[in-house]
Design an enzyme around this catalytic site. Sequence first.
Site, PDB file in Angstrom:
ATOM      1  N   PHE A  62      79.941 -52.774 -52.428  1.00 10.71           N
ATOM      2  CA  PHE A  62      79.625 -52.485 -51.021  1.00 10.71           C
ATOM      3  C   PHE A  62      78.251 -52.982 -50.610  1.00 10.71           C
ATOM      4  O   PHE A  62      77.807 -52.710 -49.506  1.00 10.71           O
ATOM      5  CB  PHE A  62      79.730 -50.976 -50.752  1.00 10.71           C
ATOM      6  CG  PHE A  62      81.064 -50.404 -51.121  1.00 10.71           C
ATOM      7  CD1 PHE A  62      82.220 -50.915 -50.555  1.00 10.71           C
ATOM      8  CD2 PHE A  62      81.162 -49.379 -52.042  1.00 10.71           C
ATOM      9  CE1 PHE A  62      83.461 -50.396 -50.897  1.00 10.71           C
ATOM     10  CE2 PHE A  62      82.393 -48.862 -52.399  1.00 10.71           C
ATOM     11  CZ  PHE A  62      83.547 -49.367 -51.830  1.00 10.71           C
ATOM     12  N   TRP A  65      72.219 -57.549 -52.596  1.00  4.85           N
ATOM     13  CA  TRP A  65      70.773 -57.512 -52.824  1.00  4.85           C
ATOM     14  C   TRP A  65      70.395 -58.510 -53.902  1.00  4.85           C
ATOM     15  O   TRP A  65      71.248 -59.029 -54.619  1.00  4.85           O
ATOM     16  CB  TRP A  65      70.263 -56.100 -53.100  1.00  4.85           C
ATOM     17  CG  TRP A  65      70.938 -55.311 -54.214  1.00  4.85           C
ATOM     18  CD1 TRP A  65      72.086 -55.628 -54.878  1.00  4.85           C
ATOM     19  CD2 TRP A  65      70.495 -54.067 -54.750  1.00  4.85           C
ATOM     20  NE1 TRP A  65      72.387 -54.653 -55.795  1.00  4.85           N
ATOM     21  CE2 TRP A  65      71.432 -53.691 -55.751  1.00  4.85           C
ATOM     22  CE3 TRP A  65      69.420 -53.225 -54.516  1.00  4.85           C
ATOM     23  CZ2 TRP A  65      71.297 -52.499 -56.498  1.00  4.85           C
ATOM     24  CZ3 TRP A  65      69.293 -52.058 -55.260  1.00  4.85           C
ATOM     25  CH2 TRP A  65      70.226 -51.699 -56.228  1.00  4.85           C
ATOM     26  N   ASN A  66      69.076 -58.808 -53.985  1.00  8.27           N
ATOM     27  CA  ASN A  66      68.584 -59.829 -54.915  1.00  8.27           C
ATOM     28  C   ASN A  66      67.406 -59.301 -55.719  1.00  8.27           C
ATOM     29  O   ASN A  66      66.707 -58.384 -55.271  1.00  8.27           O
ATOM     30  CB  ASN A  66      68.087 -61.053 -54.135  1.00  8.27           C
ATOM     31  CG  ASN A  66      69.157 -61.671 -53.274  1.00  8.27           C
ATOM     32  OD1 ASN A  66      70.150 -62.166 -53.773  1.00  8.27           O
ATOM     33  ND2 ASN A  66      68.966 -61.626 -51.965  1.00  8.27           N
ATOM     34  N   HIS A  73      50.214 -65.409 -54.781  1.00  5.53           N
ATOM     35  CA  HIS A  73      49.730 -66.424 -53.834  1.00  5.53           C
ATOM     36  C   HIS A  73      50.799 -67.485 -53.620  1.00  5.53           C
ATOM     37  O   HIS A  73      50.621 -68.658 -53.943  1.00  5.53           O
ATOM     38  CB  HIS A  73      48.406 -67.015 -54.340  1.00  5.53           C
ATOM     39  CG  HIS A  73      47.343 -65.964 -54.428  1.00  5.53           C
ATOM     40  ND1 HIS A  73      46.306 -65.863 -53.523  1.00  5.53           N
ATOM     41  CD2 HIS A  73      47.203 -64.921 -55.282  1.00  5.53           C
ATOM     42  CE1 HIS A  73      45.569 -64.798 -53.830  1.00  5.53           C
ATOM     43  NE2 HIS A  73      46.090 -64.216 -54.889  1.00  5.53           N
ATOM     44  N   HIS A  77      50.768 -66.334 -47.353  1.00  3.30           N
ATOM     45  CA  HIS A  77      50.279 -65.191 -48.132  1.00  3.30           C
ATOM     46  C   HIS A  77      48.868 -64.786 -47.761  1.00  3.30           C
ATOM     47  O   HIS A  77      48.130 -65.530 -47.109  1.00  3.30           O
ATOM     48  CB  HIS A  77      50.386 -65.466 -49.632  1.00  3.30           C
ATOM     49  CG  HIS A  77      49.411 -66.495 -50.143  1.00  3.30           C
ATOM     50  ND1 HIS A  77      49.691 -67.835 -50.171  1.00  3.30           N
ATOM     51  CD2 HIS A  77      48.153 -66.365 -50.663  1.00  3.30           C
ATOM     52  CE1 HIS A  77      48.665 -68.485 -50.678  1.00  3.30           C
ATOM     53  NE2 HIS A  77      47.697 -67.617 -50.978  1.00  3.30           N
ATOM     54  N   ASP A  79      45.087 -63.443 -49.013  1.00  7.55           N
ATOM     55  CA  ASP A  79      44.103 -63.461 -50.106  1.00  7.55           C
ATOM     56  C   ASP A  79      43.173 -62.266 -49.919  1.00  7.55           C
ATOM     57  O   ASP A  79      42.463 -62.172 -48.908  1.00  7.55           O
ATOM     58  CB  ASP A  79      43.215 -64.714 -50.039  1.00  7.55           C
ATOM     59  CG  ASP A  79      43.892 -65.988 -50.528  1.00  7.55           C
ATOM     60  OD1 ASP A  79      45.095 -65.966 -50.831  1.00  7.55           O
ATOM     61  OD2 ASP A  79      43.190 -67.014 -50.589  1.00  7.55           O
ATOM     62  N   HIS A  83      40.473 -61.475 -55.225  1.00  8.97           N
ATOM     63  CA  HIS A  83      41.058 -62.713 -55.746  1.00  8.97           C
ATOM     64  C   HIS A  83      40.006 -63.598 -56.416  1.00  8.97           C
ATOM     65  O   HIS A  83      40.297 -64.302 -57.377  1.00  8.97           O
ATOM     66  CB  HIS A  83      41.724 -63.470 -54.589  1.00  8.97           C
ATOM     67  CG  HIS A  83      42.346 -64.779 -54.958  1.00  8.97           C
ATOM     68  ND1 HIS A  83      43.079 -64.964 -56.108  1.00  8.97           N
ATOM     69  CD2 HIS A  83      42.360 -65.986 -54.312  1.00  8.97           C
ATOM     70  CE1 HIS A  83      43.501 -66.214 -56.157  1.00  8.97           C
ATOM     71  NE2 HIS A  83      43.077 -66.863 -55.100  1.00  8.97           N
ATOM     72  N   HIS A 212      36.841 -69.645 -50.720  1.00 14.48           N
ATOM     73  CA  HIS A 212      37.091 -68.516 -51.630  1.00 14.48           C
ATOM     74  C   HIS A 212      35.776 -67.869 -52.053  1.00 14.48           C
ATOM     75  O   HIS A 212      35.617 -66.648 -51.991  1.00 14.48           O
ATOM     76  CB  HIS A 212      37.846 -68.999 -52.873  1.00 14.48           C
ATOM     77  CG  HIS A 212      39.283 -69.322 -52.631  1.00 14.48           C
ATOM     78  ND1 HIS A 212      39.712 -70.530 -52.146  1.00 14.48           N
ATOM     79  CD2 HIS A 212      40.402 -68.576 -52.794  1.00 14.48           C
ATOM     80  CE1 HIS A 212      41.034 -70.518 -52.036  1.00 14.48           C
ATOM     81  NE2 HIS A 212      41.478 -69.347 -52.423  1.00 14.48           N
TER      82      HIS A 212
HETATM   83 MN    MN Z   1      45.752 -67.558 -52.110  1.00 11.69          MN
END
Ligand code: MN
Length: 262
Positions: A62, A65-66, A73, A77, A79, A83, A212
């Site tokens: 019924f 789903w996975n 990242h 996405h 950061d 990170h 970064h």
């Molecule tokens: Mn990243």
Amino acid sequence: MSESTLADLIQGIAAGGIKIIDLTATLEPSTPTLQLPTDMGWGVSWPFHIEEISRYDDKGPFWYWNNFKCGEHTGTHFDAPIHWVSGKDHENHSTDTLPTDRFIGQASVIDASAESAANPNFLLSIDFIKAWEAKHGKIEPKSWVLFRTDWSKKESNEEYMNMKDDGPHTPGWEPSTVKFLVEERDVIGVGVETVGTDAGKAPEQDPMFPCHNIMHGANRCGLAGLTNLDKLPPKGAIIIAPPLKIKEGSGSPTRVLALVTG
Ligand code: MN
């Protein structure tokens, strides 16, 4: 502030006066991930992998789903400051502890798409930002600066990564610009269309990976792999970008939405 502010917002969305632009790329196995040199012994970020658990069949009659896995990242996405090594000692610097007001903010969209098309190694300068501000007004404190390059429109992963013998060639930031945005404009962070927030040639910059290094060093955030920045006004959009609440997460795939009027 009254309740009617929120009522106006939701009515604006329902009536179409406020539109929602999806700045997120679809996550799929072909989603490009950051490629680090393989000769240094560094760890590898998993590409997106998905496996069906059941689909209304004998594995689950019924339900569908996975299972999936990927590096934090991957694709569009977030950061978090934790990170980068420069951001490792801040408080509340990971996906589970960042103050939630970092996840909603105004956006200033700096269009350098023509410059990036002409020069894949284009670096955003303070002068470029100031010329933009002269036209559109000053970047607000606690806002996101989104760097429009139209890089998300590249048709293949090869063009998107633009890897050459001497490394990737993709646009990014002059170190002084990142410092300016932190110290003079007090931004939440910056968002880009490329696979990471720094230029492809960032290992050759001083400091290395300046976005970064400086952003996370100042406990600020990043958004990478954005798309549809060409659909945003230079100013006035509101960005909604909450990462998954991974304990001590350094980032996560994120559904990034922009609210715009008109
Ligand atoms: Mn990243």
